[in-house]
Design a protein around this motif. Structure first.
Motif, PDB file in Angstrom:
ATOM      1  N   ALA A   8       0.831  -1.210   0.000  1.00 36.29           N
ATOM      2  CA  ALA A   8       0.000   0.000   0.000  1.00 36.29           C
ATOM      3  C   ALA A   8       0.861   1.253   0.000  1.00 36.29           C
ATOM      4  CB  ALA A   8      -0.935  -0.011   1.199  1.00 36.29           C
ATOM      5  N   THR A   9       1.950   1.249   0.784  1.00 36.90           N
ATOM      6  CA  THR A   9       2.789   2.442   0.829  1.00 36.90           C
ATOM      7  C   THR A   9       3.475   2.693  -0.505  1.00 36.90           C
ATOM      8  OG1 THR A   9       4.607   1.103   1.705  1.00 36.90           O
ATOM      9  CG2 THR A   9       3.187   2.207   3.290  1.00 36.90           C
ATOM     10  N   THR A  10       3.898   1.625  -1.178  1.00 37.76           N
ATOM     11  CA  THR A  10       4.521   1.798  -2.494  1.00 37.76           C
ATOM     12  C   THR A  10       3.525   2.371  -3.490  1.00 37.76           C
ATOM     13  OG1 THR A  10       6.021  -0.064  -2.057  1.00 37.76           O
ATOM     14  CG2 THR A  10       5.779   0.640  -4.342  1.00 37.76           C
ATOM     15  N   ARG A  11       2.290   1.893  -3.443  1.00 40.07           N
ATOM     16  CA  ARG A  11       1.255   2.449  -4.338  1.00 40.07           C
ATOM     17  C   ARG A  11       0.986   3.908  -4.019  1.00 40.07           C
ATOM     18  NH1 ARG A  11      -0.952  -2.712  -3.371  1.00 40.07           N
ATOM     19  NH2 ARG A  11      -2.295  -1.879  -1.714  1.00 40.07           N
ATOM     20  N   ASP A  12       0.941   4.242  -2.735  1.00 41.14           N
ATOM     21  CA  ASP A  12       0.718   5.644  -2.367  1.00 41.14           C
ATOM     22  C   ASP A  12       1.862   6.523  -2.835  1.00 41.14           C
ATOM     23  OD1 ASP A  12      -1.639   4.909  -1.199  1.00 41.14           O
ATOM     24  OD2 ASP A  12      -0.851   4.877   0.859  1.00 41.14           O
TER      25      ASP A  12
END
Length: 787
Positions: A613-617
């Motif tokens: 999720a953090t990489t996508r954000d």
């Protein structure tokens, strides 16, 4: 109890009355007498009262004694013991006889004894209030109990603070209306008149009723629990101070925690003054006596809300003080209690305005004393709280100040280390923004908001020959000076290895060996925490490609000019320091106008804990920032902002790189066979290109350089031989051959026919060097363009 008390305390309907003349003849008979003796008036009147007595001795005496106990004969034949009293009247011909049943008299006697006991107490308060809650009887009429006196007829609001009076009245009204007693109710009471103070009372109350069961008022019993309440309050304050003070390594926050603990439970106004040196992490000067104490108002708190404008404001320096005994006592580590009048005798009016709040009547001051140093002081005033500070408060503040001083000193020493680490970190990091004709870079470093903060994250942008650029980002395990020093050693090693023009995977292999050696040099207890992650990328503007390798590091993001953003699929190796495992290089096209984002894992933590999720954000944030066409600094700041949902707990670094296009026609390359005749062809090609670029002034030197390098390649390496020339602020000339032999410059002797080639190249160029590829090597030469 005598007959006076019995008749007075008994209910009027239970007191029998008879009027007799001198002969003892009954001439008047009350209804209560009819009920008591069960004889109507007609049966008793005009007869001797002695006939009602069962005692024959009293009857033979001929007269009724003035008072005593006797037994009366009832009309039903029964007898009733009575207590009586004979009162003379103004008319001497008649007397009044009052009598009450003996058992009722005994009950009244017990009630009176209880009343005397309650009213005579000096440790248990008793107040009898009527239906309007006004005082009817009390043992507090002369202030014999804690607090102000309660005269008969007084009301709650006459002696209590209005807020306290309202609370007590509401509770007593509830008892009066419902009849439900109040048992051991804790009530805080502040006096509205002298002696001023605040008490804690344990209150019990019950409703009083008349003979018909109608409410007549409230009887209140209470004991003074002030001492226990104060001890409990101080215990809670100690506990809160231990829990809340010293939990942060920020000096200002620690000072604010001190005053927040003291106000409003301990004092109405409080402040903390710290030495200027302490605020910067240094030790305070050792001073004694008055003068300029080099203190600064660091934290303040007022129970009324905003800090009073007349007092010394936060951030302002404390003015010089005269040499007062109280100053010397504080410097010796003592806690001082004083008041406005005492301060007025030693301070000027200007000092008083800055040091005494409006309504302040009692002050207590304690030094923040740690390791023999006075770091500052904490001071508190009582303005609305009526009682002055006492001995128990002195011991309490001294204890809190001792604990707080340790917290302030820990924060001070951390500030010193943090400042040193920040200075070292900033000195070791490169210039944040760099710009060449073919590459623009921006790096941002952010420490964490808590913990040790400064760590070992770093970034670097290193210019390499032939317009190439090495981009590096890394993260050393741990925090503090140790991590920063390790980071500095690794960054120096990376720059040295980059100058050798090693490929990214080879560079990481050498760096891995270095970290392995550093772990071996470390203390055995710290060897497991010596490590780092790193990513190295080398950008070639001529090829428009970037070759990268990672050691346990997050892969970079690539934002293309068309708006597409994706994670670069690298094949990361293990973190540095593991040893014995290879690293693999990945090559990706990076067209001009793209943005390549290299970062440490601390940046991902600013977006959350879930890696996917953090990489996508982060990818989404980069795409949004890239679409706005902002400069790299704005994009870096936007990425570093994170999601804002949680404070960062690890430092973070990000390095953004945006390549620029080469000028059209600024690159020319050729390939020649391993034939001696190719040397002449290479010279002709080079001089022709120089003429086309208008650099005829470099023709002579370039001919010699190309001739020597191509000749060596044909003679010692074989073919094919590549020649590339790049025109920029400097003139680059590269010769590539399939050999991996390291070229060496040597000094030829007088009789030698060869061995002067590289010596000539070095003399004719600004600098030269070589690098190795998957197969073969490239020798490059730089020249200043001739005007």
């Amino acid at each position: 109890m005598d007959i006076d008390d019995a008749a007075e305390d008994a209910r009027p309907s239970q007191v029998a009355a008879a009027l007799i003349d001198r002969r003892g003849v009954v001439v008047g008979w009350s209804r209560a007498a009819e009920r008591l003796v069960e004889r109507p008036a007609a049966e008793v009147l005009r007869r001797s009262v002695l006939r009602l007595l069962t005692d024959p001795e009293a009857a033979h005496a001929g007269r009724l004694p003035d008072s005593g106990t006797t037994t009366l004969r009832c009309g039903s034949g029964k007898t009733v013991p009575v207590r009586y009293r004979v009162d003379g009247l103004r008319n001497p011909a008649f007397s009044l006889v009052l009598a009450v049943a003996a058992d009722q008299a005994a009950e009244s006697e017990r009630d009176a004894a209880l009343s005397r006991a309650l009213l005579g107490q000096d440790s248990i308060g008793f107040v009898l209030r009527d239906a309007d809650l006004a005082v009817v009887r009390s043992n507090l009429t002369r202030g014999a109990f804690a607090g102000p006196p309660l005269p008969v007829g007084s009301r709650l609001s006459d002696v209590m603070h209005p807020a306290d009076a309202a609370g007590v009245e509401a509770a007593l009204r509830g008892v009066l209306e419902t009849g439900a007693p109040l048992a051991a109710h804790e009530q805080r009471v502040r006096s509205a008149r002298p002696p001023y103070g605040e008490w804690s009372l344990s209150v019990s109350a019950m409703r009083t009723q008349d003979a018909r069961g109608r409410p007549t008022g409230v009887a209140v019993l209470f004991t003074d629990a002030t001492e226990h309440w104060q001890a409990e309050r101080r215990r809670e304050l100690r506990h809160r101070a231990a829990a809340d003070i010293g939990g942060t390594l920020d000096i200002g926050r620690t000072a604010q925690d001190i005053v927040d603990t003291l106000v409003p439970d301990f004092a109405d106004v409080a402040w903390v003054d710290l030495a200027d040196a302490v605020l910067t992490g240094d030790e305070p000067p050792k001073t004694f006596g008055g003068g300029d104490l080099h203190l600064r108002r660091t934290a303040v708190r007022s129970a009324d809300g905003p800090w009073p404008p007349g007092l010394l404001q936060p951030g302002e320096p404390v003015p010089p003080f005269p040499d007062l005994p109280v100053i010397r006592e504080l410097q010796e580590g003592r806690t001082i209690v004083t008041d406005r009048e005492a301060l007025a005798r030693g301070l000027t009016a200007a000092h008083l305005r800055l040091a005494v709040p409006e309504g302040g009547h009692s002050m207590i001051t304690a030094p923040l004393f740690a390791r023999g140093l006075v770091l500052g002081l904490v001071a508190a005033w009582r303005t609305d709280l009526p009682e002055p500070f006492e001995e128990g408060d002195t011991a309490l503040l001294a204890e809190i100040a001792a604990h707080s001083a340790l917290g302030v000193d820990n924060a001070r020493r951390y500030t010193r280390e943090h400042r040193a680490a920040v200075t070292l970190q900033r000195r070791l990091l490169p210039q944040a923004c760099t710009s060449t004709r073919v590459m623009e870079t921006t790096g941002v470093y952010r420490p964490a908001s808590g913990g040790a903060e400064i760590g070992g994250d770093w970034f670097d942008a290193i210019e390499l020959p032939s317009l190439r650029t090495a981009l590096v980002v890394g993260d050393v395990t741990g925090h503090g000076l140790h991590a920063t020093a390790t980071m500095g050693r690794l960054r120096t090693a990376v720059q040295t290895l980059a100058d050798l023009e090693l490929t990214p995977d080879e560079l990481l292999a050498h760096l891995d060996d270095l970290v392995f050696r550093l772990a071996g040099e470390a203390d055995p207890a710290q060897r497991d925490v010596v490590g780092a992650t790193c990513l190295v990328a080398v950008h070639d503007p001529v090829a428009g490609r970037c070759t990268m390798a990672a050691a346990g590091h997050p892969p970079p993001l690539l934002a293309l000019p068309d708006g597409q953003v994706a994670e670069v699929a690298t094949r990361p190796g293990p973190p540095l320091g593991v040893g014995s495992l290879p690293f693999e290089a990945t090559t990706v096209d990076v067209p001009p106008g793209s943005v390549l984002a290299l970062y440490t894992d601390g940046l991902l933590q600013r977006y959350g804990t879930d890696l996917g999720a953090t990489t996508r954000d982060l990818t989404s944030r980069l795409a949004q920032a890239q679409s706005t066409g902002g400069d790299l600094t704005a994009i870096a700041q936007a990425l570093m902002a994170g999601s804002g949902t949680r404070p960062p707990r690890d430092d973070a670094a990000v390095l953004l790189a945006r390549p620029s296009p080469l000028e059209a026609g600024s690159v020319a390359d050729w390939e020649f066979p391993a034939d001696p005749r190719a040397v002449a062809s290479a010279r002709e090609a080079a001089t022709g290109q120089l003429a086309e670029w208008g650099l005829e002034g470099n023709a002579f030197a370039t001919e010699l350089i190309v001739s020597e390098l191509v000749t060596n390649a044909v003679r010692y390496a074989g073919g094919p031989v590549g020649l590339r020339m790049i025109r920029d602020e400097v003139l680059f000339c590269e010769v590539t051959d399939p050999s991996n032999t390291q070229p060496r410059m040597r000094r030829a002797r007088t009789g030698d026919e060869g061995g002067r080639g590289l010596f000539l190249v070095a003399q004719l160029s600004r600098r030269w060097g070589s690098r190795y590829g998957q197969t073969g090597k490239t020798i490059w030469v730089e020249q200043e363009p001739a005007e």
